[in-house]
Scaffold this motif. Structure first.
Motif, short mmCIF file in Angstrom:
data_model
loop_
_atom_site.label_atom_id
_atom_site.label_comp_id
_atom_site.label_asym_id
_atom_site.label_seq_id
_atom_site.Cartn_x
_atom_site.Cartn_y
_atom_site.Cartn_z
N UNK A 1 -9.07 -3.95 3.79
CA UNK A 1 -10.46 -3.43 3.66
C UNK A 1 -10.88 -2.77 2.16
N UNK A 2 -9.89 -2.34 1.57
CA UNK A 2 -10.20 -1.48 0.22
C UNK A 2 -9.29 -1.86 -0.86
N UNK A 3 -9.35 -1.37 -2.04
CA UNK A 3 -8.75 -1.45 -3.38
C UNK A 3 -8.11 -0.33 -3.94
N UNK A 4 -8.12 0.90 -2.99
CA UNK A 4 -7.78 2.21 -3.38
C UNK A 4 -6.67 2.31 -4.26
N UNK A 5 -5.58 1.29 -4.06
CA UNK A 5 -4.32 1.44 -5.08
C UNK A 5 -4.13 0.17 -5.87
N UNK A 6 -5.20 -0.52 -5.99
CA UNK A 6 -5.15 -1.86 -6.61
C UNK A 6 -4.64 -1.61 -8.16
N UNK A 7 -5.31 -0.72 -9.10
CA UNK A 7 -5.07 -0.59 -10.31
C UNK A 7 -4.02 0.12 -10.81
N UNK B 1 7.39 -6.38 -13.24
CA UNK B 1 7.26 -7.31 -12.13
C UNK B 1 5.87 -8.06 -12.38
N UNK B 2 5.53 -9.09 -12.00
CA UNK B 2 4.40 -10.02 -11.93
C UNK B 2 3.43 -9.32 -10.82
N UNK B 3 2.09 -8.67 -10.77
CA UNK B 3 1.66 -8.34 -9.99
C UNK B 3 0.31 -9.20 -9.40
N UNK B 4 0.25 -9.18 -8.16
CA UNK B 4 -0.80 -10.06 -7.45
C UNK B 4 -1.83 -9.14 -6.88
N UNK B 5 -2.90 -9.22 -7.12
CA UNK B 5 -3.89 -8.22 -6.47
C UNK B 5 -4.64 -8.89 -5.43
N UNK B 6 -4.56 -8.17 -4.35
CA UNK B 6 -5.45 -9.02 -3.12
C UNK B 6 -5.80 -7.79 -2.32
N UNK B 7 -6.33 -8.24 -1.26
CA UNK B 7 -6.89 -7.33 0.08
C UNK B 7 -7.04 -8.17 1.30
N UNK B 8 -6.72 -7.47 2.33
CA UNK B 8 -6.98 -8.09 3.68
C UNK B 8 -8.28 -7.53 4.05
#
Length: 794
Positions: A48-54, A65-72
């Motif tokens: 539900x959130x992107x708190x740690x995405x960046x 590593x190649x990062x993929x940013x997502x969210x459930x």
């Protein structure tokens, strides 16, 4: 089966530490595990959130590593504005995993994560199909776990027709970007749901994808994760109705394990690699995004900044003329200094920043909201003093602009501003109204984490250990900032003894160490506010804080990385005390005192301080500081500036303070290795107290520009050997050009390096010394009113 190669499986459903009190995977450990498994791509899909995405993106890149940013996401079954309950027969939300393919997809994720918190929050931050349609571009969708809409209709509702309709609707929103997510995780309904999804895949020609819904890193973390869920739900491990996963397989499985588990559907494994190949997010962090300041009378930012600076200088010079302290030579110094500062500020592109800060500070003053005289290195700017951002004259006290801002150090200016604690929120509200409302102004989030004592208490509650017993154990952790449980165990023999003797304590410590440091809850940063030129969601996701305030979802470091400019609004209780005292005095005198016009040479005030009568005096009231006041016997305002800088562990332990006091009282003679140092060090009796003195010495002896000297000061503070070696060579060459003997130059460089670690920012010290003086003056001349105000505030 042969060993997995780096490209034959990618985890696409992973809950990190930022799925708060649910995910227990730390980034550093996750990246190490990826390397161990030969995986070159890593994904984050927190709830539900992107708190740690960046933070995740930056750290993954750094780890190679190649990062993929997502969210459930949590998706409301009807509208995000409708508050359904289970009693209505509808779930409050379904799950849906979305992955960003590129920067546009990332921006859509941020918008959805913000809408979920700002508009759809009901137990959880929720979105709905309406906003999914609006922001579906460049996002890949996976149907999620058993709580996804399609799997739920297959497994719980046993309604394949409804499941097919739901899948078709999602495919309409994500054409050729929807994958039916199957998992092999030991959950009892999962096999049936997988079978239904495989049938739907054939019927609707939708691809399958294999995931593991990872919540913890290793299989042996299962029990600690159960305890974590108990902490989240307020249950104990003994409660039969507690929320739990009836499996030990929600860990970060190896590619080999995933291949074996999905041997019957190899295409679902292959599709993880196909999806990863489509997700290529590249973020750059070069630009600064300044808020839009509306200038007056068609002026440019530069023109308005220059006009306000020069008008302000005329006001300040007129004040000095009236006090009889302005000479023609001094006036020339002020004008030249302001010309220099204006040139630098305009060249660096910061007039707008100065205008914005001056605007909200002067609005506060106009509305009788007390503002501090300055804080931090910003008090060293004459332009700031002219614009009434600060109220301490940098030239009178030898404060250096380059310590705040210089061409050589390409950092943003950073004014920390103290406001009356009671009315700080009014200033933030003014800024919101002026710059576009809640969509353009946000405070910065912080994360409360489970620290050593806190995690013991949390885990103890979840394990149903009596509170008194847990409390005894927690109190054995030494009282030291940021101490960890392994450190506490190493230092405290009684903890070691309990761990060996008592199996329950051993279990408590073992689980607590697995969970220590995980984020526990969100809160609001004490000062940081960002203002954006476009809506905030163009740069980062936002959410609501504990009191309904708008917060960034990224912590300070990563908020600043987006290029948004931070403004610090601090609440200072002492300003509230001064304001209350002035109101009480006004009732008695029938007139308002202007603290800005107080002379700083009041003998009665210094007499009070020399007696050590400083209880209730800002910065000077501790027992150690009162003892120092008695031994130092301050007579001048510069003595107070030094006091604020000196009373810290480094200077006290190094002997600097006793040298300062003894030299002041003639028990020692001030030593100046070179006559050029006397004008720089005279006010501190030959002792290097301030960072600005280090800068000035490099400037005078070795021809450093003050900007370069600031870089030297920073290098000395960090004590990085390579940087120090470079700076020493440069200093020695400059000193040689000035015909300074090599042994003297080397001695002075080493002396500076020794004291630079202890050196304090004089600009900050001067500004806080002024508040200290004001409180001491009030205590001296209006003790009843001042102490009444102080007691009311306490």
């Amino acid at each position: 089966m042969t060993a997995a190669t780096p490209a034959n499986f990618v985890h696409l459903h992973v809950h990190s530490q930022y799925s708060m009190l649910d995910g227990a995977i730390r980034f550093k450990d996750l990246f190490a595990k990826c390397k161990e498994f030969g995986m070159d791509t890593v994904t984050i899909t927190d709830h539900g959130s992107m708190y740690g995405a960046l933070e995740f993106y930056v750290a993954a890149r750094k780890a190679g590593l190649k990062p993929i940013i997502g969210c459930e996401f949590y998706v409301a079954p009807t509208s995000r504005f409708t508050k359904e309950t289970k009693a209505s027969g509808l779930l409050p939300y379904y799950h849906l995993v979305l992955l960003a393919m590129n920067k546009n997809g990332y921006q859509n994720l941020m918008k959805l994560a913000s809408i979920a918190h700002m508009e759809g929050f009901y137990y959880k931050p929720r979105i709905d199909k309406e906003v999914l349609r609006q922001y579906s571009g460049d996002l890949i969708a996976l149907t999620a776990c058993l709580h996804g809409e399609v799997p739920y209709k297959v497994g719980h509702d046993k309604d394949m027709k409804a499941a097919a309709n739901a899948a078709r609707e999602l495919h309409g929103i994500f054409p050729d970007r929807l994958y039916l997510e199957i998992q092999e995780n030991g959950l009892e309904d999962q096999a049936e749901v997988n079978q239904g999804l495989i049938e739907l895949s054939k019927e609707l020609h939708l691809p399958l994808v294999a995931t593991n819904d990872c919540h913890y890193l290793n299989r042996e973390d299962t029990y600690a994760h159960e305890v974590l869920l108990c902490i989240q739900t307020g249950k104990t491990i003994n409660d039969s109705d507690r929320f739990r996963f009836s499996t030990d397989q929600l860990y970060f499985k190896s590619p080999q394990e995933m291949h074996q588990a999905f041997a019957a559907t190899p295409e679902a494994i292959a599709n993880t690699v196909a999806i990863a190949a489509q997700c290529n997010l590249h973020l750059e962090f070069k630009d600064h995004h300044f808020p839009i300041y509306q200038t007056h009378d068609g002026l440019t930012l530069d023109q308005e900044f220059e006009q306000k600076s020069r008008d302000g200088l005329e006001f300040r010079l007129e004040q000095m003329r009236q006090m009889g302290t302005l000479t023609p030579e001094l006036e020339k110094t002020y004008r030249q200094r302001l010309d220099m500062e204006i040139g630098v500020i305009e060249k660096m592109g910061f007039p707008g920043y100065f205008l914005i800060v001056a605007d909200f500070i002067n609005w506060s003053k106009d509305n009788h909201i007390p503002v501090g005289p300055g804080r931090g290195s910003g008090a060293g700017s004459l332009a700031a003093y002219c614009m009434k951002i600060t109220d301490i004259d940098p030239i009178t006290y030898g404060l250096i602009f380059e310590r705040f801002l210089n061409i050589e150090r390409k950092g943003l200016p950073d004014f920390d501003v103290d406001f009356c604690q009671d009315r700080r929120s009014e200033v933030i509200q003014y800024v919101q109204e002026k710059y576009g409302g809640e969509s353009h102004v946000a405070q910065i989030i912080t994360y409360g984490s489970m620290n050593a004592r806190g995690v013991l208490r949390d885990v103890g509650r979840a394990l149903a250990i009596p509170l008194a017993e847990v409390d005894k154990i927690a109190k054995l952790v030494p009282e030291r900032l940021k101490i960890t449980l392994p450190e506490a165990l190493a230092e405290e023999p009684r903890l070691q003894d309990l761990q060996k003797r008592d199996p329950q304590v051993k279990e408590l410590l073992s689980i607590a160490m697995r969970l220590e440091g995980l984020p526990r809850h969100i809160s609001t940063h004490a000062a940081g506010v960002v203002i954006s030129p476009k809506p905030m969601v163009e740069y980062l996701p936002i959410c609501r804080g504990p009191k309904g305030e708008v917060l960034t979802q990224y912590a300070m470091k990563y908020t600043e990385m987006t290029g948004l400019v931070k403004f610090d609004f601090l609440g200072l209780k002492t300003l509230t005390v001064i304001e209350r005292a002035l109101r009480l005095i006004e009732k008695v005198l029938a007139k308002r005192l202007d603290m800005g016009l107080l002379p700083v040479d009041d003998e009665k005030t210094y007499k009070l301080l020399r007696k050590g009568d400083a209880l209730g005096v800002f910065q000077l009231e501790s027992s150690g500081m009162r003892a120092l006041l008695i031994s130092m016997q301050p007579e001048l305002f510069t003595d107070l500036i030094a006091l604020v800088a000196l009373y810290r562990p480094g200077p006290l332990e190094s002997g600097m303070v006793s040298d300062f006091v003894n030299t002041k009282h003639g028990k020692m003679v001030a030593k100046y290795p070179l006559p050029q140092l006397e004008p720089i060090l005279k006010e501190t009796y030959g002792v290097i107290v301030y960072q600005e003195q280090v800068m000035k010495i490099a400037n005078v002896l070795a021809n450093y520009s003050l900007g370069d000297a600031d870089n030297l000061r920073r290098a000395m503070g960090k004590k990085i050997p390579e940087e120090m070696a470079n700076e020493k060579g440069k200093f020695m060459a400059g000193a040689k050009a000035n015909h300074i003997p090599e042994d003297k130059a080397e001695y002075i460089f080493d002396l500076m390096a020794k004291f630079a670690g202890y050196g304090f920012n004089k600009s900050h010290s001067a500004a806080y010394a002024l508040i200290a003086y004001h409180t001491a003056w009030l205590k001296t001349h209006y003790p009843v009113e001042y102490m009444a105000a102080l007691l009311t505030s306490e």
